[in-house]
Every structure is written in structure tokens, then in C-alpha cells.
Design a protein around this motif. Structure first.
Motif, mmCIF file in Angstrom:
data_model
loop_
_atom_site.group_PDB
_atom_site.id
_atom_site.type_symbol
_atom_site.label_atom_id
_atom_site.label_comp_id
_atom_site.label_asym_id
_atom_site.label_seq_id
_atom_site.Cartn_x
_atom_site.Cartn_y
_atom_site.Cartn_z
ATOM 1 N N GLY A 62 30.304 42.408 57.624
ATOM 2 C CA GLY A 62 31.580 41.422 58.521
ATOM 3 C C GLY A 62 33.502 40.972 57.106
ATOM 4 N N ARG A 63 32.880 41.104 55.695
ATOM 5 C CA ARG A 63 33.695 40.202 55.182
ATOM 6 C C ARG A 63 34.579 42.175 55.270
ATOM 7 N NH1 ARG A 63 32.290 40.556 49.104
ATOM 8 N NH2 ARG A 63 31.603 43.185 50.311
ATOM 9 N N ASP A 64 34.162 43.195 54.887
ATOM 10 C CA ASP A 64 34.579 44.463 54.944
ATOM 11 C C ASP A 64 35.199 44.715 55.885
ATOM 12 O OD1 ASP A 64 33.930 44.400 52.187
ATOM 13 O OD2 ASP A 64 32.144 45.799 52.303
ATOM 14 N N MET A 65 35.508 43.930 57.584
ATOM 15 C CA MET A 65 35.495 44.806 58.608
ATOM 16 C C MET A 65 36.815 43.609 58.216
ATOM 17 S SD MET A 65 32.308 44.903 60.897
ATOM 18 C CE MET A 65 33.195 44.486 62.341
ATOM 19 N N VAL A 66 37.115 42.244 58.397
ATOM 20 C CA VAL A 66 37.752 41.125 58.584
ATOM 21 C C VAL A 66 39.379 41.825 57.633
ATOM 22 C CG1 VAL A 66 38.552 39.026 58.591
ATOM 23 C CG2 VAL A 66 35.789 39.775 59.648
ATOM 24 N N LEU A 67 39.004 42.584 55.750
ATOM 25 C CA LEU A 67 39.732 42.161 55.153
ATOM 26 C C LEU A 67 40.788 43.980 55.369
ATOM 27 C CD1 LEU A 67 38.082 41.197 51.669
ATOM 28 C CD2 LEU A 67 39.770 40.076 53.316
ATOM 29 N N GLU A 68 40.255 45.070 55.535
ATOM 30 C CA GLU A 68 40.643 46.007 56.080
ATOM 31 C C GLU A 68 41.408 45.108 57.796
ATOM 32 O OE1 GLU A 68 39.210 50.830 58.303
ATOM 33 O OE2 GLU A 68 37.477 49.346 57.705
ATOM 34 N N GLU A 69 40.870 44.816 58.461
ATOM 35 C CA GLU A 69 42.168 43.770 59.648
ATOM 36 C C GLU A 69 43.611 43.257 58.833
ATOM 37 O OE1 GLU A 69 39.167 44.249 62.770
ATOM 38 O OE2 GLU A 69 39.852 42.079 62.067
ATOM 39 N N GLU A 70 42.915 42.397 57.331
ATOM 40 C CA GLU A 70 43.641 40.937 57.422
ATOM 41 C C GLU A 70 43.713 41.107 56.220
ATOM 42 O OE1 GLU A 70 44.629 37.724 59.935
ATOM 43 O OE2 GLU A 70 41.823 38.628 60.950
ATOM 44 N N PRO A 71 43.817 41.939 55.294
ATOM 45 C CA PRO A 71 44.364 42.170 53.421
ATOM 46 C C PRO A 71 44.459 40.597 53.152
ATOM 47 C CG PRO A 71 45.403 43.996 53.979
ATOM 48 C CD PRO A 71 45.222 43.316 55.536
ATOM 49 N N GLU A 72 44.910 39.796 53.501
ATOM 50 C CA GLU A 72 45.548 39.406 52.435
ATOM 51 C C GLU A 72 44.523 37.571 53.208
ATOM 52 O OE1 GLU A 72 46.741 38.492 56.793
ATOM 53 O OE2 GLU A 72 46.525 39.652 55.880
ATOM 54 N N LYS A 73 43.643 38.239 53.985
ATOM 55 C CA LYS A 73 42.555 36.677 53.733
ATOM 56 C C LYS A 73 41.865 36.760 52.400
ATOM 57 C CE LYS A 73 41.949 36.400 58.923
ATOM 58 N NZ LYS A 73 41.890 35.293 59.227
ATOM 59 N N LYS A 74 41.190 35.167 52.735
ATOM 60 C CA LYS A 74 40.365 35.500 51.050
ATOM 61 C C LYS A 74 38.684 35.156 51.681
ATOM 62 C CE LYS A 74 43.830 33.364 47.731
ATOM 63 N NZ LYS A 74 44.059 32.911 47.179
ATOM 64 N N ILE A 75 37.913 35.717 51.526
ATOM 65 C CA ILE A 75 36.460 36.028 51.843
ATOM 66 C C ILE A 75 35.419 35.510 51.372
ATOM 67 C CG2 ILE A 75 34.775 36.015 53.840
ATOM 68 C CD1 ILE A 75 37.291 37.525 55.341
ATOM 69 N N PHE A 76 34.745 35.593 50.572
ATOM 70 C CA PHE A 76 33.863 35.608 49.208
ATOM 71 C C PHE A 76 32.526 35.123 50.130
ATOM 72 C CE2 PHE A 76 30.641 33.743 45.762
ATOM 73 C CZ PHE A 76 30.472 34.502 45.495
ATOM 74 N N VAL A 77 31.379 36.409 50.372
ATOM 75 C CA VAL A 77 29.945 35.768 50.511
ATOM 76 C C VAL A 77 29.158 35.869 49.405
ATOM 77 C CG1 VAL A 77 28.285 37.075 52.083
ATOM 78 C CG2 VAL A 77 30.126 37.690 52.103
ATOM 79 N N LEU A 78 28.398 34.595 49.217
ATOM 80 C CA LEU A 78 27.656 33.897 48.532
ATOM 81 C C LEU A 78 26.251 33.868 49.263
ATOM 82 C CD1 LEU A 78 27.397 31.831 46.267
ATOM 83 C CD2 LEU A 78 27.149 30.445 47.469
ATOM 84 N N ASP A 79 25.612 34.815 47.973
ATOM 85 C CA ASP A 79 24.062 35.413 47.649
ATOM 86 C C ASP A 79 22.854 33.937 47.611
ATOM 87 O OD1 ASP A 79 21.449 35.978 47.599
ATOM 88 O OD2 ASP A 79 21.332 37.712 46.870
ATOM 89 N N SER A 80 22.387 33.083 48.649
ATOM 90 C CA SER A 80 22.317 31.761 47.951
ATOM 91 C C SER A 80 20.947 32.124 46.557
ATOM 92 C CB SER A 80 21.720 31.181 49.409
ATOM 93 O OG SER A 80 19.818 31.612 49.640
ATOM 94 N N GLU A 81 19.893 33.690 46.970
ATOM 95 C CA GLU A 81 19.116 33.428 46.142
ATOM 96 C C GLU A 81 18.258 32.067 46.223
ATOM 97 O OE1 GLU A 81 20.334 33.901 42.084
ATOM 98 O OE2 GLU A 81 21.269 35.966 42.275
ATOM 99 N N SER A 82 17.898 32.073 47.953
ATOM 100 C CA SER A 82 17.600 30.982 48.086
ATOM 101 C C SER A 82 17.074 30.766 49.944
ATOM 102 C CB SER A 82 17.886 29.303 47.657
ATOM 103 O OG SER A 82 16.672 28.419 48.103
ATOM 104 N N ALA A 83 16.687 29.841 50.350
ATOM 105 C CA ALA A 83 16.454 29.664 51.659
ATOM 106 C C ALA A 83 16.119 28.054 52.029
ATOM 107 C CB ALA A 83 15.477 30.272 51.649
ATOM 108 N N SER A 84 16.535 28.041 53.236
ATOM 109 C CA SER A 84 16.424 26.542 53.386
ATOM 110 C C SER A 84 17.234 25.543 52.957
ATOM 111 C CB SER A 84 14.769 25.876 53.382
ATOM 112 O OG SER A 84 14.417 24.963 53.900
ATOM 113 N N ALA A 85 16.209 24.707 52.166
ATOM 114 C CA ALA A 85 17.154 23.807 51.372
ATOM 115 C C ALA A 85 17.665 24.196 50.229
ATOM 116 C CB ALA A 85 15.369 22.591 50.806
#
Length: 281
Positions: free
Chosen positions: A98-121
Motif C-alpha cells: 500500500g505504501r509503494d502504491m501511494v508513493l508512486e502516485e505522490e512521491p513527496e509523501k512520507k510513509i513508514f511501515v513499522l513491523d512491531s515484531e509483536s502483537a496486541s499490547a
């Protein structure tokens, strides 16, 4: 516009906390038996537990579509997305697409996807930390630079009372699960540092497991300055036990500043099952 926080619905938040932090939750689908439920504010967790108990099949979850993530990302110029551990779910990969789709449309946006390496709490704890960093006025790049090492230092512990969904999912053998239930064994589980689940020990009886859980948190925070750690406690249909555990943690762990108790959302309910407790700190 401030940095927006997005998270998949395994981030356990009360409506009040969700509004306070300004988090947009992206729902997963839950599939107990033949039913298909959306993990959003319309979900009844008690009905979910009932459906889970009624089926002989494992309750499955389905991650959001990349376009669902992309639609939420388009709403702001800067956003950080918290997802379930990439070792447990496809949510992280869907968010990256999803991030790559958006950045292809609007490369000026800043988006970071954080893998929590966790869940829940664990996801909830990361959302709280992101809120504090953003509220402090830090720029996007500095928020990202600080949240990643925080994630790497974070711990997730949990105790399961009902092993049935783990048995159905093939996480433990059926015979071992039946024996565990007969002996009242309660596994104390944890993340292994890279987003996978490991069993630390099995304790006989829920009360003894809570005592062991407190002892582990005390040992893990022994060298940390007093009143400097915030802990999130997610509970699945066991509010009284969670509140008693909160008090025990505060009494026994000087490093803790606060223990925030939240009910599990739909995805966390599937993982923790009835009576489950998850800690993120």
C-alpha cells in the motif's frame, strides 16, 4: 498537518484511547467457522469467543488489502503504520505494498511501515510511544529514528488459559494440549526478539502463572530507573484478574511508572483466547 498514526486492528485500544492518540485502525477479517467478521468498532468480542468455542476448526484471520492501507495513507502527508509481526501475519507486507502504491502516485509523501515484531499490547505500547514522540514536536525522520530502537528494546510476554485455538491451529499437538488442560498447565510465552513466539516455561495453575509473570517482569526491569517504564496489559475477558495483576506488577516492579489495562480487540482475542493476558513494555 501532524504525523498520522495508523495501525492494524491487532493494536488494542479503547475508543477513548484511540481518540486521544488519534490512531486510525485498519481492520483485519476474522473467520470463526463459517462466519466472517470485521475487526472494527462493530465487533462484539463476546460473540467472537462464543463462535470460536462453537467451531472445531481453527479461527483464521485475514490481513487488510493493500488498497485499504493505501486509502488511509492518502489522507495525510506524513504517516507511520504499526503492523502485526511480519512473522505472524501478512499485514506488514500488505501495508508495504500500500505504501509503494501511494508513493508512486505522490512521491513527496512520507510513509513508514513499522513491523512491531509483536502483537496486541506490544502494538499498543508502540502507538503510545509514537504519540509521545510526535507530541514532542520531533520531525518525521527523527520519530522514525527513535521508534525503531524502542521497538527493538521492547518485550512482549503472555499467558494463555485456553489452549483450544492453538491446538486447532496446529501450534501445539492435540495430545499435549489435552494433557496441559488436565494438569492446568499455563504456558508463559514471549517474543523471541525477531517477532516469533517462544515458550519460556509451563506453570501449573493460573495463579502461579501470574506470580511467575510478575517475577519475570521484575527481573527484566531490575536495572531500569524507578518509575520510568510504561507497561500495557491486554486482557481477554478477565478484567478482575488483569486488575489484580496490575497491582502486583506495580508493587513488585519499581521501574514501572504505570500499567495501562485494555481489553483485547478481535485479532488479539483470536490469539489470546478466553482468559489470555498479554504484556507489552
Amino acid at each position: 498537518m501532524p504525523i498520522r498514526i495508523l495501525a492494524d486492528s491487532c493494536c488494542d485500544l479503547t475508543p477513548t484511547l484511540k481518540n486521544l492518540l488519534g490512531v486510525t485502525l485498519i481492520p483485519l477479517e476474522l473467520r470463526p467457522g463459517s462466519a466472517c467478521l470485521t475487526d472494527d468498532e462493530t465487533l462484539d468480542p463476546f460473540e467472537l469467543l462464543k463462535l470460536m468455542k462453537a467451531t472445531k476448526e481453527a479461527t483464521k484471520t485475514a490481513c487488510p488489502a493493500p488498497e485499504t492501507y493505501a486509502a488511509a495513507m492518502r489522507a495525510g502527508d506524513e504517516c507511520i503504520v504499526i503492523t502485526l509481526s511480519s512473522k505472524l501475519s501478512g499485514s506488514y507486507n500488505a501495508a508495504c505494498i500500500g505504501r509503494d502504491m501511494v508513493l508512486e502516485e505522490e512521491p513527496e509523501k512520507k510513509i513508514f511501515v513499522l513491523d512491531s515484531e509483536s502483537a496486541s499490547a506490544g502494538e499498543t505500547r508502540l502507538a503510545l510511544q509514537l504519540f509521545d514522540l510526535i507530541r514532542a514536536g520531533l520531525p518525521f525522520e527523527e520519530v522514525v529514528a527513535q521508534i525503531c530502537p524502542f521497538r527493538d528494546r521492547m518485550h512482549t510476554l503472555f499467558v494463555l488459559e485456553d489452549l483450544s485455538n492453538l491446538i486447532k491451529n496446529g501450534r501445539i499437538g492435540k495430545a499435549a494440549g489435552i494433557i496441559g488442560s488436565m494438569l492446568m498447565l499455563r504456558p508463559i510465552m514471549a517474543d523471541n526478539g525477531v517477532g516469533e513466539i517462544t515458550c519460556l516455561e509451563k506453570v501449573r495453575g493460573t495463579g502461579a502463572a501470574m506470580v511467575k509473570l510478575v517475577a519475570r517482569v521484575a527481573a527484566m526491569t531490575a536495572d531500569i530507573p524507578a518509575h520510568s517504564v510504561q507497561l500495557v496489559l491486554s486482557q481477554c475477558n478477565c478484567t478482575e484478574r488483569a486488575l489484580a495483576l496490575k497491582q502486583s506488577l506495580l508493587d513488585s516492579c519499581p521501574a514501572l511508572e504505570d500499567v495501562l489495562v485494555v481489553p483485547t480487540g478481535g485479532v488479539s482475542t483470536v490469539y489470546a483466547d478466553d482468559g489470555g493476558i498479554v504484556l507489552g513494555f
